[in-house]
Design a protein around this motif. Structure first.
Motif, PDB file in Angstrom:
ATOM      1  N   UNK A  34      46.275  44.989  56.196  1.00  0.00           N
ATOM      2  CA  UNK A  34      45.760  46.095  55.381  1.00  0.00           C
ATOM      3  C   UNK A  34      45.633  45.672  53.923  1.00  0.00           C
ATOM      4  N   UNK A  35      46.644  44.957  53.448  1.00  0.00           N
ATOM      5  CA  UNK A  35      46.608  44.489  52.054  1.00  0.00           C
ATOM      6  C   UNK A  35      45.420  43.548  51.855  1.00  0.00           C
ATOM      7  N   UNK A  36      45.207  42.680  52.809  1.00  0.00           N
ATOM      8  CA  UNK A  36      44.068  41.757  52.760  1.00  0.00           C
ATOM      9  C   UNK A  36      42.762  42.550  52.674  1.00  0.00           C
ATOM     10  N   UNK A  37      42.679  43.592  53.490  1.00  0.00           N
ATOM     11  CA  UNK A  37      41.460  44.409  53.484  1.00  0.00           C
ATOM     12  C   UNK A  37      41.273  45.086  52.130  1.00  0.00           C
ATOM     13  N   UNK A  38      42.375  45.561  51.535  1.00  0.00           N
ATOM     14  CA  UNK A  38      42.290  46.202  50.223  1.00  0.00           C
ATOM     15  C   UNK A  38      41.834  45.199  49.170  1.00  0.00           C
ATOM     16  N   UNK A  39      42.381  43.979  49.275  1.00  0.00           N
ATOM     17  CA  UNK A  39      42.017  42.960  48.282  1.00  0.00           C
ATOM     18  C   UNK A  39      40.568  42.509  48.414  1.00  0.00           C
ATOM     19  N   UNK A  40      39.969  42.778  49.550  1.00  0.00           N
ATOM     20  CA  UNK A  40      38.568  42.414  49.740  1.00  0.00           C
ATOM     21  C   UNK A  40      37.800  43.650  50.156  1.00  0.00           C
ATOM     22  N   UNK A  41      38.059  44.715  49.441  1.00  0.00           N
ATOM     23  CA  UNK A  41      37.577  46.026  49.898  1.00  0.00           C
ATOM     24  C   UNK A  41      36.063  46.121  49.903  1.00  0.00           C
ATOM     25  N   UNK A  42      35.387  45.193  49.222  1.00  0.00           N
ATOM     26  CA  UNK A  42      33.925  45.200  49.254  1.00  0.00           C
ATOM     27  C   UNK A  42      33.385  44.467  50.470  1.00  0.00           C
ATOM     28  N   UNK A  43      34.260  43.776  51.167  1.00  0.00           N
ATOM     29  CA  UNK A  43      33.791  43.047  52.350  1.00  0.00           C
ATOM     30  C   UNK A  43      34.921  42.990  53.374  1.00  0.00           C
ATOM     31  N   UNK A  44      35.254  44.178  53.893  1.00  0.00           N
ATOM     32  CA  UNK A  44      36.361  44.253  54.853  1.00  0.00           C
ATOM     33  C   UNK A  44      36.010  43.463  56.113  1.00  0.00           C
ATOM     34  N   UNK A  45      34.733  43.544  56.504  1.00  0.00           N
ATOM     35  CA  UNK A  45      34.322  42.847  57.729  1.00  0.00           C
ATOM     36  C   UNK A  45      34.546  41.348  57.589  1.00  0.00           C
ATOM     37  N   UNK A  46      34.215  40.812  56.424  1.00  0.00           N
ATOM     38  CA  UNK A  46      34.423  39.385  56.187  1.00  0.00           C
ATOM     39  C   UNK A  46      35.894  39.030  56.186  1.00  0.00           C
ATOM     40  N   UNK A  47      36.672  39.850  55.448  1.00  0.00           N
ATOM     41  CA  UNK A  47      38.094  39.555  55.305  1.00  0.00           C
ATOM     42  C   UNK A  47      38.828  39.610  56.649  1.00  0.00           C
ATOM     43  N   UNK A  48      38.424  40.527  57.510  1.00  0.00           N
ATOM     44  CA  UNK A  48      39.161  40.695  58.774  1.00  0.00           C
ATOM     45  C   UNK A  48      38.405  40.116  59.963  1.00  0.00           C
ATOM     46  N   UNK A  49      37.481  39.210  59.680  1.00  0.00           N
ATOM     47  CA  UNK A  49      36.649  38.675  60.750  1.00  0.00           C
ATOM     48  C   UNK A  49      37.465  38.051  61.887  1.00  0.00           C
ATOM     49  N   UNK A  50      38.479  37.237  61.515  1.00  0.00           N
ATOM     50  CA  UNK A  50      39.264  36.589  62.572  1.00  0.00           C
ATOM     51  C   UNK A  50      40.052  37.624  63.376  1.00  0.00           C
ATOM     52  N   UNK A  51      40.611  38.591  62.669  1.00  0.00           N
ATOM     53  CA  UNK A  51      41.360  39.647  63.358  1.00  0.00           C
ATOM     54  C   UNK A  51      40.441  40.433  64.278  1.00  0.00           C
ATOM     55  N   UNK A  52      39.197  40.602  63.822  1.00  0.00           N
ATOM     56  CA  UNK A  52      38.221  41.314  64.627  1.00  0.00           C
ATOM     57  C   UNK A  52      37.967  40.550  65.926  1.00  0.00           C
ATOM     58  N   UNK A  53      37.814  39.228  65.811  1.00  0.00           N
ATOM     59  CA  UNK A  53      37.631  38.404  67.014  1.00  0.00           C
ATOM     60  C   UNK A  53      38.832  38.538  67.934  1.00  0.00           C
ATOM     61  N   UNK A  54      40.032  38.462  67.348  1.00  0.00           N
ATOM     62  CA  UNK A  54      41.257  38.543  68.136  1.00  0.00           C
ATOM     63  C   UNK A  54      41.300  39.836  68.943  1.00  0.00           C
ATOM     64  N   UNK A  55      40.965  40.940  68.279  1.00  0.00           N
ATOM     65  CA  UNK A  55      41.016  42.230  68.976  1.00  0.00           C
ATOM     66  C   UNK A  55      39.942  42.328  70.039  1.00  0.00           C
ATOM     67  N   UNK A  56      38.793  41.730  69.770  1.00  0.00           N
ATOM     68  CA  UNK A  56      37.688  41.811  70.727  1.00  0.00           C
ATOM     69  C   UNK A  56      37.955  40.963  71.957  1.00  0.00           C
ATOM     70  N   UNK A  57      38.466  39.749  71.731  1.00  0.00           N
ATOM     71  CA  UNK A  57      38.562  38.815  72.840  1.00  0.00           C
ATOM     72  C   UNK A  57      39.902  38.822  73.537  1.00  0.00           C
ATOM     73  N   UNK A  58      40.977  39.104  72.795  1.00  0.00           N
ATOM     74  CA  UNK A  58      42.290  39.034  73.442  1.00  0.00           C
ATOM     75  C   UNK A  58      42.969  40.400  73.547  1.00  0.00           C
ATOM     76  N   UNK A  59      43.189  41.031  72.395  1.00  0.00           N
ATOM     77  CA  UNK A  59      44.046  42.213  72.388  1.00  0.00           C
ATOM     78  C   UNK A  59      43.401  43.417  73.066  1.00  0.00           C
ATOM     79  N   UNK A  60      42.145  43.650  72.712  1.00  0.00           N
ATOM     80  CA  UNK A  60      41.388  44.739  73.335  1.00  0.00           C
ATOM     81  C   UNK A  60      42.127  46.069  73.326  1.00  0.00           C
ATOM     82  N   UNK A  61      42.711  46.373  72.192  1.00  0.00           N
ATOM     83  CA  UNK A  61      43.354  47.669  72.006  1.00  0.00           C
ATOM     84  C   UNK A  61      42.276  48.745  72.043  1.00  0.00           C
ATOM     85  N   UNK A  62      42.479  49.759  72.887  1.00  0.00           N
ATOM     86  CA  UNK A  62      41.490  50.832  72.964  1.00  0.00           C
ATOM     87  C   UNK A  62      41.273  51.427  71.570  1.00  0.00           C
TER      88      UNK A  62
END
Lengths: 142, 142
Positions: free
Chosen positions: A67-95
């Motif tokens: 969350x802190x990372x996202x705040x620090x890059x609040x103009x580009x949250x998608x960029x900042x959390x890109x790896x986490x986004x991949x992780x959730x899509x491919x492995x975690x798949x939290x509903x």
């Protein structure tokens, strides 16, 4: 959804007030979520979910850091959390439904520890921000 | 979320067929919506919601026209539906939950009329597409 300039200011303000407590709030958020919404525990069969567990603390730290990372890059949250986004899509798949629950619990924690900070306007901005983070983390699911 | 090339192609292909019966499909989708989810009727106190009503047909047409525009400009749904987005944000304020219900009903109507075209892949592509449209229509709410 798009965060306005005042949303961004509000969110940054909240996180600067939280300061070093972010990790602690992360853990508390998780505990509240597991207690209020027991179905969320199904994602953590490998965890000790008792109060004060080291695993919850560690995981709370991770969530807070993201969350802190996202705040620090609040103009580009998608960029900042890109790896986490991949992780959730491919492995975690939290509903996706669960991101709302986690966000809600985070807001509750904020309201408890910083009641004067969480004015209606700030509440709305923070909620928007948490929704945006949730969207980014579920964007690559399909 | 973004649509892949294959998904866009699937949406466009099915739309070509749907367009020939757009009005009927639109009216049917609304009928399905109002009967399965009666709470959605609260947005239409001024309508005659009986089967075959002229208002239902007219409104179904409007909905399908908007979807058709989004299909034609599938690379810029946000720009294409900007005015509709504002209408929903400032005047209509349909609870976001209902977009999913309407999308579901549209998919059911399309599936019923084009069973062999509505493969799992086509279904997924259309669901993503309608989700995108719904996001655009609710993104200015706050």
């Amino acid at each position: 959804m798009v965060l306005s300039a005042s949303d961004k200011t509000n969110v940054k303000g909240v996180f600067s007030k939280i300061g070093g407590h972010a990790e602690e709030y992360g853990a508390e958020t998780l505990e509240r979520m597991f207690a209020a919404y027991p179905q969320t525990k199904t994602y953590f069969p490998h965890f000790d979910l008792s109060h004060g567990s080291a695993q919850i603390k560690a995981h709370g730290k991770k969530v807070a850091a993201a969350l802190v990372e996202a705040v620090n890059h609040i103009d580009d949250i998608a960029g900042a959390l890109s790896k986490l986004s991949d992780l959730h899509a491919q492995k975690l798949r939290v509903d996706p439904v669960n991101f709302k629950l986690l966000g809600h619990c985070f807001l509750v924690v904020m309201a408890i520890h910083h009641p004067s900070v969480l004015t209606p306007e700030v509440h709305a901005s923070l909620d928007k921000f948490l929704c945006a983070v949730g969207s980014v983390l579920t964007a690559k699911y399909r | 979320m973004t649509l892949t090339q294959a998904e866009k192609a699937a949406v466009v292909t099915i739309w070509a067929k749907v367009a020939t019966q757009a009005d009927a499909i639109g009216a049917e989708s609304l009928e399905r919506l109002f009967s399965s989810y009666p709470q959605t009727k609260t947005y239409f106190p001024h309508f005659d919601l009986s089967q075959g009503s002229a208002q239902l047909r007219a409104h179904g047409s409007k909905v399908m026209n908007a979807i058709g525009e989004a299909v034609k400009n599938i690379d810029d749904i946000r720009g294409t539906l900007a005015k509709l987005s504002e209408l929903h944000a400032y005047i209509l304020r349909v609870d976001p939950v209902n977009f999913r219900l309407l999308s579901h009903c549209i998919l059911c109507s399309v599936a019923a009329r084009y069973p062999s075209d509505f493969t799992p892949e086509a279904h997924a592509a259309w669901d993503k597409f309608l989700s995108s449209v719904s996001s655009v229509l609710t993104e200015k709410y706050r």
